[in-house]
Every structure is written in structure tokens, then in C-alpha cells.
Enzyme design. Sequence first.
Site, PDB file in Angstrom:
ATOM      1  N   LYS A  35       0.833  -1.203   0.000  1.00 51.19           N
ATOM      2  CA  LYS A  35       0.000   0.000   0.000  1.00 51.19           C
ATOM      3  C   LYS A  35       0.875   1.264   0.000  1.00 51.19           C
ATOM      4  O   LYS A  35       0.649   2.209  -0.759  1.00 51.19           O
ATOM      5  CB  LYS A  35      -0.846  -0.027   1.269  1.00 51.19           C
ATOM      6  CG  LYS A  35      -2.203   0.584   1.129  1.00 51.19           C
ATOM      7  CD  LYS A  35      -2.850   0.501   2.493  1.00 51.19           C
ATOM      8  CE  LYS A  35      -4.317   0.556   2.489  1.00 51.19           C
ATOM      9  NZ  LYS A  35      -4.863   0.601   3.841  1.00 51.19           N
ATOM     10  N   GLY A 256     -35.118   3.956   1.485  1.00 53.57           N
ATOM     11  CA  GLY A 256     -34.389   3.110   0.541  1.00 53.57           C
ATOM     12  C   GLY A 256     -34.139   1.742   1.118  1.00 53.57           C
ATOM     13  O   GLY A 256     -34.854   1.311   2.032  1.00 53.57           O
ATOM     14  N   CYS A 263     -19.691   2.066   8.704  1.00 54.87           N
ATOM     15  CA  CYS A 263     -19.817   2.830   9.945  1.00 54.87           C
ATOM     16  C   CYS A 263     -21.124   2.595  10.694  1.00 54.87           C
ATOM     17  O   CYS A 263     -21.105   2.175  11.855  1.00 54.87           O
ATOM     18  CB  CYS A 263     -19.649   4.307   9.652  1.00 54.87           C
ATOM     19  SG  CYS A 263     -18.129   4.639   8.774  1.00 54.87           S
ATOM     20  N   LYS A 324     -23.747   2.608  -1.207  1.00 51.54           N
ATOM     21  CA  LYS A 324     -24.260   3.899  -1.650  1.00 51.54           C
ATOM     22  C   LYS A 324     -23.444   4.336  -2.864  1.00 51.54           C
ATOM     23  O   LYS A 324     -22.484   3.645  -3.246  1.00 51.54           O
ATOM     24  CB  LYS A 324     -24.198   4.940  -0.533  1.00 51.54           C
ATOM     25  CG  LYS A 324     -22.787   5.295  -0.107  1.00 51.54           C
ATOM     26  CD  LYS A 324     -22.818   6.504   0.800  1.00 51.54           C
ATOM     27  CE  LYS A 324     -21.432   7.046   1.013  1.00 51.54           C
ATOM     28  NZ  LYS A 324     -21.423   8.263   1.790  1.00 51.54           N
TER      29      LYS A 324
HETATM   30  C1  UGA Z   1     -21.340   7.891   7.751  1.00 48.47           C
HETATM   31  C2  UGA Z   1     -21.664   9.287   8.298  1.00 48.47           C
HETATM   32  O1  UGA Z   1     -22.632   9.917   7.463  1.00 48.47           O
HETATM   33  C3  UGA Z   1     -20.417  10.143   8.398  1.00 48.47           C
HETATM   34  O2  UGA Z   1     -20.729  11.394   8.996  1.00 48.47           O
HETATM   35  C4  UGA Z   1     -19.380   9.414   9.258  1.00 48.47           C
HETATM   36  O3  UGA Z   1     -18.160  10.132   9.344  1.00 48.47           O
HETATM   37  C5  UGA Z   1     -19.099   8.061   8.650  1.00 48.47           C
HETATM   38  O4  UGA Z   1     -20.322   7.310   8.564  1.00 48.47           O
HETATM   39  C6  UGA Z   1     -18.097   7.351   9.542  1.00 48.47           C
HETATM   40  O5  UGA Z   1     -18.426   7.075  10.702  1.00 48.47           O
HETATM   41  O6  UGA Z   1     -16.928   7.201   9.141  1.00 48.47           O
HETATM   42  P1  UGA Z   1     -20.913   6.864   5.309  1.00 48.47           P
HETATM   43  O7  UGA Z   1     -20.892   5.524   5.984  1.00 48.47           O
HETATM   44  O8  UGA Z   1     -19.852   7.189   4.335  1.00 48.47           O
HETATM   45  O9  UGA Z   1     -20.892   8.040   6.413  1.00 48.47           O
HETATM   46  O10 UGA Z   1     -22.289   6.930   4.526  1.00 48.47           O
HETATM   47  P2  UGA Z   1     -23.647   7.778   4.603  1.00 48.47           P
HETATM   48  O11 UGA Z   1     -23.679   8.756   3.507  1.00 48.47           O
HETATM   49  O12 UGA Z   1     -23.891   8.272   5.949  1.00 48.47           O
HETATM   50  O13 UGA Z   1     -24.696   6.607   4.276  1.00 48.47           O
HETATM   51  C7  UGA Z   1     -24.837   5.475   5.129  1.00 48.47           C
HETATM   52  C8  UGA Z   1     -25.981   4.613   4.667  1.00 48.47           C
HETATM   53  O14 UGA Z   1     -27.221   5.274   4.854  1.00 48.47           O
HETATM   54  C9  UGA Z   1     -25.948   4.234   3.186  1.00 48.47           C
HETATM   55  O15 UGA Z   1     -26.333   2.895   3.042  1.00 48.47           O
HETATM   56  C10 UGA Z   1     -26.965   5.166   2.553  1.00 48.47           C
HETATM   57  O16 UGA Z   1     -27.523   4.669   1.378  1.00 48.47           O
HETATM   58  C11 UGA Z   1     -27.999   5.239   3.671  1.00 48.47           C
HETATM   59  N1  UGA Z   1     -28.852   6.448   3.606  1.00 48.47           N
HETATM   60  C12 UGA Z   1     -28.337   7.683   3.838  1.00 48.47           C
HETATM   61  C13 UGA Z   1     -30.209   6.295   3.360  1.00 48.47           C
HETATM   62  O17 UGA Z   1     -30.712   5.167   3.152  1.00 48.47           O
HETATM   63  N2  UGA Z   1     -31.018   7.409   3.362  1.00 48.47           N
HETATM   64  C14 UGA Z   1     -30.513   8.640   3.577  1.00 48.47           C
HETATM   65  O18 UGA Z   1     -31.308   9.615   3.564  1.00 48.47           O
HETATM   66  C15 UGA Z   1     -29.148   8.784   3.812  1.00 48.47           C
END
Ligand code: UGA
Length: 433
Positions: A35, A256, A263, A324
Site C-alpha cells: 500500500k 431506501g 460505519c 451507496k
Molecule cells: C457515515 C456518516 O454519514 C459520516 O458522517 C461518518 O463520518 C461516517 O459514517 C463514519 O463514521 O466514518 P458513510 O458511511 O460514508 O458516512 O455513509 P452515509 O452517507 O452516511 O450513508 C450510510 C448509509 O445510509 C448508506 O447505506 C446510505 O444509502 C444510507 N442512507 C443515507 C439512506 O438510506 N437514506 C438517507 O437519507 C441517507
Amino acid sequence: MKLCMIGTGYVGLVSGVCFSDLGNQVICVDKDDKKINDLQNGIIPIYEPGLDELVKKNINNKRLNFSNNLKDSIKKSDIIFICVGTPTKRGGNNADLSQIYGVAKELSKSINKYKIIITKSTVPVMTGDGIEKILLKFNSKNKFAVISNPEFLREGEAIRDFIYPDRIVVGSNDKKSARILKNLYLPLITKGAKYINTSRRAAELIKYASNAFLATKITFINELANLCEKININIDDISIGMGLDQRIGSRFLRAGPAYGGSCFPKDTKAITSTADKFATNLSVIKSVIKSNKNRSTLLLKRVYKILNNKVRKKKISFLGVTFKANTDDMRDSSSLTMIPTLSKKGAIISYFDPTGYKKEFKKIKNVNYVKSISKCLDKTDLVIIHTEWNDFKSLDFNRFIKNKKIKVFDMRNLYSPHKMINKKIKYYSVGRG
Ligand code: UGA
């Protein structure tokens, strides 16, 4: 400032690169030689829009370095970020902190002058106390400070989230380290980022509480979507109507598939397990975990219904399989439950994802990766829009699918039901009757 990021996973790499872009001297350390070698040559191990350009720019500026020599990198740095993984322990809900404490032990032997040691990894409350204890074995108290500075970056949006954060949270128990940290973040604070200084334990909990709350919001809207389907109401109207209340807020109210990623699933489990240790029942979060687990089964039942309970030999096309959009991450993606279950029932599945082939489906019978949307949709019985990539937002299904009885199950509500019906497409979505 001279920084060292220990662990070049998602958190360490993105934060390290962004800190170097703000003018700091950064060494990103990892024990994975390949890496490090790749990174030195500008090859990025993760898919994150915009990251490769920033890596190349800052290597050229000589502000960003990669190394596999932990001791040497610690000695050369003033601020050390611990960014190693904290996965769920096998067979339980606890976070596995072996990598964190392993790094703390290494650190304890390498402190040659005052160092600020920061956990950026998501760690349970009081992990900072544990790190401090390890460091005190070989060092006096005035030689170091242990701080919690959780990250709130979203995959796929990480660079933007770093530059324009909603807030920066720093948990420190002393003034000197707090002052230095505020200075480090000054370029973002002067651009308007809110900066909060709390106790170390509070900062650790803020991170878990935030992720658990967001997971709760999604689960809440997903359950309401189930109700909307029964009574012919559009869930999107509910999200808009609720979200305009500033106390609620409109984000993370998109219904969804089950939430996934590296996370939310891990952190919801870890926070309930921490609370259990302190004899506190976080029952809301526990039911969120349960509801989210059931969600894939629920959506699968709808798939069976759409196919009139005849799944065998049916050709199902998945558009997107990652958890996502804008990421290649498959961790805890609901496609990992749906695709193998449909394959067991005899479906023939093809999938297209903008980030390519996924090894996770290698051993699953009758599951094939195809290189284009048109190939994926060729002679299909059912299209499942699983991930909300822009690539899938304005498809002309009638052009792609020669089968006259086109069926589309849009799990992300990307299309208007009305327009789809006008195109004679049998269209199904989430929470919209
Ligand atoms: C999440 C948090 O949003 C971040 O703030 C945090 O830093 C991160 O975890 C972490 O702990 O490192 P992430 O896992 O990249 O970020 O993804 P998100 O955008 O939060 O989405 C998480 C899940 O929720 C996905 O499956 C997404 O499709 C779903 N989601 C999100 C929904 O189904 N509906 C929504 O309105 C938003």
C-alpha cells in the site's frame, strides 16, 4: 505543523492528504508495504472522487510522505493521529480495539519530545483513558496529551466534508493541546467551520451518538415508507413535509434499502454494547439495528411479489451493488443479502456497478458482472435500481429493454412513478403506494 497519520485506511488517508493540502507536513504510515509503495507512486487504494489529484499535488509539493517506519515517523512528528480500524469483534457487538492499543504500545516507546496523540478512529468512550494509561507506563504526564478528534467524513464526499465540515469536535482535557489543535484547524475555522471543544469522553460519545442518530433517522423513514405503501401516500412528500421543520432537518430522510457501509452497522452495535456495560439500555438504537436487519428481507418479499412469486429462472438486473453511490465499498451493503438469496431461489442475476466487478459475488451461483448498463438490462425480467449513482438517474428503459413487459423496482426512488407509467413501464418504488 508536523503530522503523522497512523493507518492509511479511509480516515487516515483522506484526513492526511487534506491536512497536507492545508500546508502541513504529513507522513502517512502503514504496515502494509505494498500500500505504501503504491501510494508513493500515486496509486490510491480506495475509490474517493478527487483524492488522487490531491495526493499527486501534495507529493509534488513535498508536503505529503508515505512510510512503513512507524517509530521514525512518530519521532519526526508533533501531532499523531491514530486512524486504524475498529471493526466489530467476532461473535459480538463490541468494537475490537486491539489495533488501537497496539499502536498505543508502539507510541509509548517512541515519545522523544512533547506529542499530541489523537484518536481519529471511532473509539468507544474511555478508550482515550486506556491509551493514556499505556503511555504513562514509559512517559511522564507532561510529555504527551491524548485527544479525541472524531471524523464525520462521508465516503464519496470526504474531501468536501473535510474542507467544509458542519463542525469540528475536539475533546481534550488540557488547555495546551486544545490550543494547538485549534491552530491546526484554523484554516477551516476562518472559513466558517464551527469548532467545539469538549471533554475527551464527550467527543468520543458525540461520534457514536451522531452515527446512531443518523441511522435512526433513516430507519424511521424506512418504516414510515412501509406504512405509506399500504395507504397510498408518497413517502417523499412526508420527508419534505417533515424535513422543512428546522428541528428535524431534511437530510437523511431518504427511504431506501437497509443502510449499510463501514460505519452505521458497526457503530450502532458498539454504542449499545458500551451502554450495556454501564447498565444502560439504549433500546431505541437496539430496535433500529433490528429493523434495519429486517429491511432486506422485507424488500426481498416485494421482489417476490413483483415477480408473482416465480423467481426461478427469472433474469434480474441489479444497477449498483455498493452500499451507496460514489464509493466502491461493499461493506454491509444490502446487495450482499439480496443477491445471494435471489440466487438461491434460482434467479439469474447480472449486475452493473460503475466501480466494477465485486469479488463478494464470485462464488454465488448464476451471478454475473457485466460491463455496461445496456448489457445488464438486456432481455431482463426485472431491473432493480439498488444504488443511487448518477449514471442510473435518467435511463431510457424502453430503448434498453426489448421485453415489452418491463418491470423496474427502484429502491432509491430516482424516477417519477407517473412518468414511468406513461412509458408503459411496470414501475415499483419505495414508500410510494
Ligand atoms: C457515515 C456518516 O454519514 C459520516 O458522517 C461518518 O463520518 C461516517 O459514517 C463514519 O463514521 O466514518 P458513510 O458511511 O460514508 O458516512 O455513509 P452515509 O452517507 O452516511 O450513508 C450510510 C448509509 O445510509 C448508506 O447505506 C446510505 O444509502 C444510507 N442512507 C443515507 C439512506 O438510506 N437514506 C438517507 O437519507 C441517507
